[in-house]
Enzyme design. Structure first.
Site, PDB file in Angstrom:
ATOM      1  NE  ARG A  59      -3.219  -2.490   0.995  1.00 45.00           N
ATOM      2  CZ  ARG A  59      -4.305  -2.669   1.550  1.00 45.00           C
ATOM      3  NH1 ARG A  59      -4.920  -2.021   2.309  1.00 45.00           N
ATOM      4  NH2 ARG A  59      -5.302  -4.641   1.387  1.00 45.00           N
ATOM      5  CD  GLU A 100      -2.141   4.242   4.131  1.00 40.26           C
ATOM      6  OE1 GLU A 100      -2.126   5.013   3.827  1.00 40.26           O
ATOM      7  OE2 GLU A 100      -3.093   3.365   3.613  1.00 40.26           O
ATOM      8  NE  ARG A 126      -5.832   1.243  13.619  1.00 41.28           N
ATOM      9  CZ  ARG A 126      -6.943   1.291  13.312  1.00 41.28           C
ATOM     10  NH1 ARG A 126      -7.766   2.165  14.057  1.00 41.28           N
ATOM     11  NH2 ARG A 126      -8.294   0.156  12.782  1.00 41.28           N
ATOM     12  CG  HIS A 127      -1.877   3.553   7.966  1.00 40.55           C
ATOM     13  ND1 HIS A 127      -2.833   3.649   8.931  1.00 40.55           N
ATOM     14  CD2 HIS A 127      -3.034   2.669   6.984  1.00 40.55           C
ATOM     15  CE1 HIS A 127      -3.799   4.060   8.860  1.00 40.55           C
ATOM     16  NE2 HIS A 127      -3.850   3.501   7.705  1.00 40.55           N
ATOM     17  CD  GLU A 131     -10.326  -3.479  10.050  1.00 44.15           C
ATOM     18  OE1 GLU A 131     -10.509  -1.886   9.315  1.00 44.15           O
ATOM     19  OE2 GLU A 131      -9.958  -3.802   9.304  1.00 44.15           O
ATOM     20  CB  SER A 161     -12.509  -6.035   6.201  1.00 40.49           C
ATOM     21  OG  SER A 161     -12.464  -4.917   6.733  1.00 40.49           O
ATOM     22  NE  ARG A 171      -4.645  -2.586  11.484  1.00 39.39           N
ATOM     23  CZ  ARG A 171      -5.737  -1.990  10.266  1.00 39.39           C
ATOM     24  NH1 ARG A 171      -6.872  -1.900  10.506  1.00 39.39           N
ATOM     25  NH2 ARG A 171      -5.459  -0.704  10.073  1.00 39.39           N
TER      26      ARG A 171
END
Lengths: 429, 429
Positions: free
Chosen positions: B209, B211, B217-218, B352, B355, B403
């Site tokens: 990603r 990002e 968190r990323h 979260e 997903s 995560r």
């Protein structure tokens, strides 16, 4: 109703009601009866349709339509598994499928390889293509199980790297937030550093080679099975682990992919308790090659393979002691005679499958060797610095998954055993 | 002499001779005696040095020097495991190590995170950093074991892709033999196509990603644990597999990383036989949020987490039925009310973690949805074409390894649990 898999049908008494689900693999319409062969993840099942309404419905379910079939189990010696489903009620789970671009119901895929690859998402459904991948999946499982049992730690190292180390050529460049990055050609440098952390590590992951050669053996992206372990005496400790890993992969193929072995009719190698070993010098002699050859050619490797079969009945032969100058800079020279290295290749059925070695572990050796080979040591500091702080004597190897499976399955082209191959020309699907 | 691991010392009778090998973790020099703590992959061992010649040698072995020590096992209640090694003979296996850039012998790493990451190859040796990765490795094992036992097939899909599908933004561009390629943001499209082949698939691999957010968190590259399965009735069948997968990961952490759990003092979640589920509407109510919110904010997720603990004693809560417009185009709408989708998130301790969803499986639905969302269907044909040929109703999910481990370990920053993190600023080591 609980779904029954095709392979589970034989566990049901004739007369009992079952629901099976899968793809319409083939329909054969005779006078007043249509045989529908249903394919699911476990295999094939035969459904016999005689009821006129159902016959009409089935006529609309083109091959590859996904259906749910509830019917009665009946014995039939000529059906797969000796049972079939009669008096079926069909429910389509998808719209009727269009005619697939490759014929999936024939015993072999008759489409040419480019066409198979163009439509990989569909051609992989063919039982032969599925079975080849099952060999790969089982091999991966055997690889990990063997190493987990020997106290190795699985690692995941970055595929985006800041400098094009190891070899400057054949790397893919990435636009990394406006600056250049590269795709890792191997986890080599990371796995060595991680021996300093966990002693024994392995990684299964993609590696990237901007490989300009369009051959049956080369891919731009493939799955590498990497192993590295510390506290070795020399490369022979590494070869011993390699032997166990290959034996574990073979055992897993028998355990988890026996159906694929049967379907493909392949000859799974027997891994001897100890792999036959030739020194590089002996390998040249066996191949009848001049003693000053710097490396083994494909013809030499075939000769070595033939020697292994002839002398040891083994499909696998280790060649050790390649000339240091022919190997990567991190290969450990033989202390007795540094012209030769403590490196090795594993030749499987006459083709190189695995490369490995004891590696350098002293910081001073890296500085010296990089300079002697004309590399810029500065490009390597984030890697070589770890060796300032104690990395034990270590070694390791890498197995190319696709190459292993292609040899195992007797596939002429590595693309025949890769789900979605990438090469000079192919970037989709 | 056969090497004994630190954790194996207790199996040797006092008075017996052993050889241990590892890193000089710490030396404490008192008057006439030096205690050397040796670290190997299994833990720590204490060596007592009194002989003057050996004392002099040990004085030259800086912390992290790799040594082999042969000596006599002796009982000592205050040593690790209740035993220590006395009358040692040392042999250095590397040059004396330089002083490490981060102190490894203290119970906690006192160096700041940037310094730890700059010297990752060394700081990962700290027992706390090692232990965090052991949670990751054990989790991976539990993930695969759970799915292997349920007839899933491991797959490996390409990371180099020809078009920037799924979301046009945040993709890394690669120079692919002179034309543009992209790094895959997920194996989403491939795993769906492969449901059409193997019914049930999983993949563990890197995702990329680009990002631009610099948060705790990323990451620009992380390890994604992807699952997809066919022949589902709706997303609840997917949630049931997710429940088993998380339970399997937790069980593997207990089985294979119990020492890490103890060292880190972490609280491993108990996975209930059935995960508590809230509909998105109910989740908003629980969070006291307006009923027309399009998504859950971090504060809402915390409120949902608190609800799970309060009402069900569960660290894990499933929220299902997110608004279709808030989810990816391939999410399956609820047929009863297409405003809501058959999607879900798994909230772990108020954040979260996962997903997932049932996906669209009809070709016509893809064409319609892509057009409605303003995507160019042409960019998706090599993916959506598979749906012309029968892909069963299916769904799946993805777990971000880093995560998961950061929440499990209670780490504030995902970089604390990643071996060699990649982000906006960091591309090395």
């Amino acid at each position: 109703m609980q779904r029954t898999l095709a392979r589970g049908l034989t566990g049901h008494e004739p007369g009992s009601t079952v629901t099976i689900q899968g793809w319409v693999h083939r329909r054969r319409a005779l006078s007043g009866v249509t045989f529908v062969v249903l394919r699911d993840r476990s295999g094939l099942a035969q459904v016999v349709v005689k009821d006129p309404t159902t016959l009409a419905a089935v006529a609309g379910y083109g091959e590859e339509t996904v259906v749910s079939v509830t019917g009665t189990v009946a014995a039939n010696a000529s059906a797969p598994g000796g049972v079939e489903v009669v008096h079926p009620v069909f429910e389509a789970l998808t719209d009727p499928a269009q005619t697939p671009p490759v014929e999936l119901w024939r015993p072999t895929l008759t489409a040419g390889l480019p066409s198979q690859l163009d439509h990989a998402g569909v051609s992989l459904r063919h039982p032969v293509r599925q079975a080849r991948w099952k060999l790969a999946a089982a091999s991966l499982r055997g690889f990990r199980d063997t190493l987990d049992a020997r106290d190795f730690t699985e690692v995941h190292t970055p595929k985006l790297v800041g400098s094009a180390t190891e070899s400057g050529a054949n790397v893919f460049e990435v636009d990394y937030f406006g600056r250049p990055a590269y795709l890792a050609q191997s986890p080599q440098l990371y796995k060595q550093v991680l021996v300093g952390v966990f002693e024994r590590v392995y990684e299964v992951g993609p590696v990237f080679r901007a490989e300009p050669h369009d051959t049956v053996r080369h891919l731009a992206e493939y799955v590498s099975l990497d192993v590295e372990l510390g506290f070795v005496r020399d490369h022979r400790d590494v070869v011993a682990v390699l032997r166990d890993v290959v034996a574990g992969m073979v055992a897993a193929v028998h355990e988890h992919a026996s159906e694929a072995v049967r379907l493909l009719g392949i000859d799974v190698p027997v891994v001897p308790a100890e792999l036959p070993v030739l020194h590089f010098r002996e390998a040249l002699e066996v191949a009848g090659a001049p003693a000053d050859e710097p490396d083994l050619s494909p013809a030499h490797e075939r000769a070595v393979g033939a020697w292994g079969l002839r002398e040891h009945g083994s499909d696998l032969v280790v060649v050790e002691g390649y000339p240091t100058a022919s190997r990567a800079f991190y290969s450990h020279p033989d202390p007795e005679d540094p012209h030769w290295s403590r490196s090795f290749d594993l030749i499987f059925r006459g083709v190189e499958l695995v490369s490995g070695a004891q590696r350098l572990h002293r910081h001073a050796d890296y500085v010296e060797t990089l300079a002697a080979r004309g590399h810029d040591p500065a490009a390597y500091t984030s890697y070589t610095d770890a060796f300032r702080y104690g990395v034990p004597p270590h070694g390791g190897f890498a197995i190319g998954l696709e190459r292993w499976v292609s040899r195992l399955a007797g596939a002429a082209n590595v693309r025949e055993v890769t789900l979605f191959p990438r090469d000079l020309h192919r970037l989709a699907p």
